[in-house]
Each structure stands twice: as structure tokens, then as C-alpha cells.
Design a protein around this motif. Structure first.
Motif, mmCIF file in Angstrom:
data_model
loop_
_atom_site.group_PDB
_atom_site.id
_atom_site.type_symbol
_atom_site.label_atom_id
_atom_site.label_comp_id
_atom_site.label_asym_id
_atom_site.label_seq_id
_atom_site.Cartn_x
_atom_site.Cartn_y
_atom_site.Cartn_z
ATOM 1 N N GLY A 133 86.665 31.963 56.132
ATOM 2 C CA GLY A 133 87.040 30.620 55.685
ATOM 3 C C GLY A 133 88.540 30.424 55.598
ATOM 4 O O GLY A 133 88.993 29.554 54.866
ATOM 5 N N HIS A 134 89.316 31.206 56.330
ATOM 6 C CA HIS A 134 90.775 31.053 56.358
ATOM 7 C C HIS A 134 91.209 30.647 57.752
ATOM 8 O O HIS A 134 90.554 30.962 58.734
ATOM 9 N N ILE A 135 92.345 29.969 57.814
ATOM 10 C CA ILE A 135 92.952 29.644 59.100
ATOM 11 C C ILE A 135 94.315 30.323 59.098
ATOM 12 O O ILE A 135 95.256 29.855 58.448
ATOM 13 N N PRO A 136 94.449 31.473 59.784
ATOM 14 C CA PRO A 136 95.730 32.171 59.779
ATOM 15 C C PRO A 136 96.808 31.333 60.450
ATOM 16 O O PRO A 136 96.549 30.636 61.431
ATOM 17 N N GLY A 137 98.010 31.401 59.902
ATOM 18 C CA GLY A 137 99.107 30.634 60.470
ATOM 19 C C GLY A 137 100.448 31.111 59.963
ATOM 20 O O GLY A 137 100.557 32.150 59.306
ATOM 21 N N TRP A 138 101.476 30.328 60.261
ATOM 22 C CA TRP A 138 102.864 30.713 60.009
ATOM 23 C C TRP A 138 103.669 29.550 59.445
ATOM 24 O O TRP A 138 103.413 28.402 59.794
ATOM 25 N N VAL A 139 104.652 29.880 58.619
ATOM 26 C CA VAL A 139 105.645 28.907 58.152
ATOM 27 C C VAL A 139 107.025 29.511 58.355
ATOM 28 O O VAL A 139 107.217 30.711 58.195
ATOM 29 N N PRO A 140 108.013 28.684 58.735
ATOM 30 C CA PRO A 140 109.367 29.212 58.871
ATOM 31 C C PRO A 140 109.897 29.652 57.505
ATOM 32 O O PRO A 140 109.641 29.001 56.496
#
Length: 176
Positions: A137-144
Motif C-alpha cells: 500500500g505504498h507508492i515509492p518515490g523521491w523528493v529533492p
């Protein structure tokens, strides 16, 4: 700037793990240990891993380097997670069905807000223009990494954006 073979998802343990009813050697309050067995994980075999040695997992932080606003930038991992209400529905479904498969998410309504600069990790599937959550139930992603955000103080300690420098462990030939 994406490099062939760059990691964008969590990697499963190459060996099957087991929980032992022994106090942790690392965490005083934890009365169990999770240890790798000598049996290769079927997922590892599918990836053609036939010869491996178990080593201790050492926690660190997950980073990604790619352009942001036209410049090379350090990004920190930020998984988009369900709201409390959606997470309760998901756990109830898991309990009743004994599986996560088949649960239907409404990504627009069921997930917490993320910064506008957030991007999903590579290989995250999309449906109807929205990223699809993984089996947890997670959506892996990135933030600067913003040097003024205390949450990313360890990330920010290795970059100096105005000077255009960063501390890296090993420079690859194809890196700029």
C-alpha cells in the motif's frame, strides 16, 4: 541522468528469513531476531542469483541523484502512504481475505498528500495517469533534498548546492 541498473525499489533479501525467539543484539527493547537462513529466496532464484553469502544488513538512507530545475540534485526517498482511514480499510481487507491481492485503491482519495516536487520511483506502474501502490500500500518515490528541512539534515550534510559539490563514496566514470 538515470544510470542502468540503478535501484529504485526495495530489494528482497536473497535468503529466506526467520524470526527467532531470542533478544535482539542491536535493539535492547526487541525480544526477537530476524535472521537470514541458508535457503535462497525463490524471488532471488528468479533473478538468477545462485551464489550468494549472507551478510549483516546495515541501515542507511536511500538517495537518488537526478536533475531538478536543470541542475544535478540529491533526492531523498519518500513513500506516498495511505491515509489512516484508507490504511484501516486495507488492513481489514488483508485480515478478512488473508491476502493484499485484489484490494482496490483510489489513489486520489486514499493517499496522503506529498510535496509538489515529489516524483514516483522508476518502475512504479501507472493506471489512468496515477501511480499504482505496491503490495504494502505504498507508492515509492523521491523528493529533492532541501537543505533547510531538518528531516533531511543527513542528506543535506553531504551537498553544497551553491558550490556545486557533493560528498560521494565512489565516482562512476559516466558521472558528471
Amino acid at each position: 541522468m538515470r544510470r542502468l541498473g540503478s535501484v529504485q525499489q526495495k530489494i528482497p533479501c536473497a535468503f529466506l528469513t526467520e524470526v527467532r525467539d531470542e533478544p535482539s543484539r542491536k535493539l535492547d527493547f526487541q525480544q526477537f531476531q530476524v535472521v537470514a537462513t541458508e535457503t535462497l529466496n525463490p524471488a532471488a532464484l528468479e533473478l538468477d542469483i545462485h551464489c550468494a553469502t549472507a551478510t549483516e544488513k546495515i541501515d542507511g538512507t536511500c538517495c537518488y541523484v537526478t536533475k531538478y530545475r536543470g541542475e544535478p540534485y540529491l533526492w531523498a526517498r519518500l513513500d506516498r502512504k495511505p491515509t489512516k482511514q484508507a490504511d484501516k480499510k486495507f488492513k481489514k481487507y488483508q485480515f478478512s481475505q488473508k491476502t493484499c491481492k485484489g484490494f482496490v485503491w483510489n489513489v486520489e482519495d486514499d493517499f496522503r498528500e506529498v510535496p509538489e516536487s515529489w516524483i514516483p520511483a522508476h518502475r512504479v506502474q501507472h493506471e489512468n495517469g496515477h501511480p499504482v501502490p505496491d503490495e504494502h500500500g505504498h507508492i515509492p518515490g523521491w523528493v529533492p533534498v532541501d537543505g533547510t528541512n531538518k528531516q533531511y539534515c543527513w542528506h543535506a550534510s553531504v551537498v553544497n548546492y551553491p558550490a556545486g559539490v557533493a560528498l560521494v563514496l565512489r565516482v562512476q566514470e559516466e558521472d558528471e
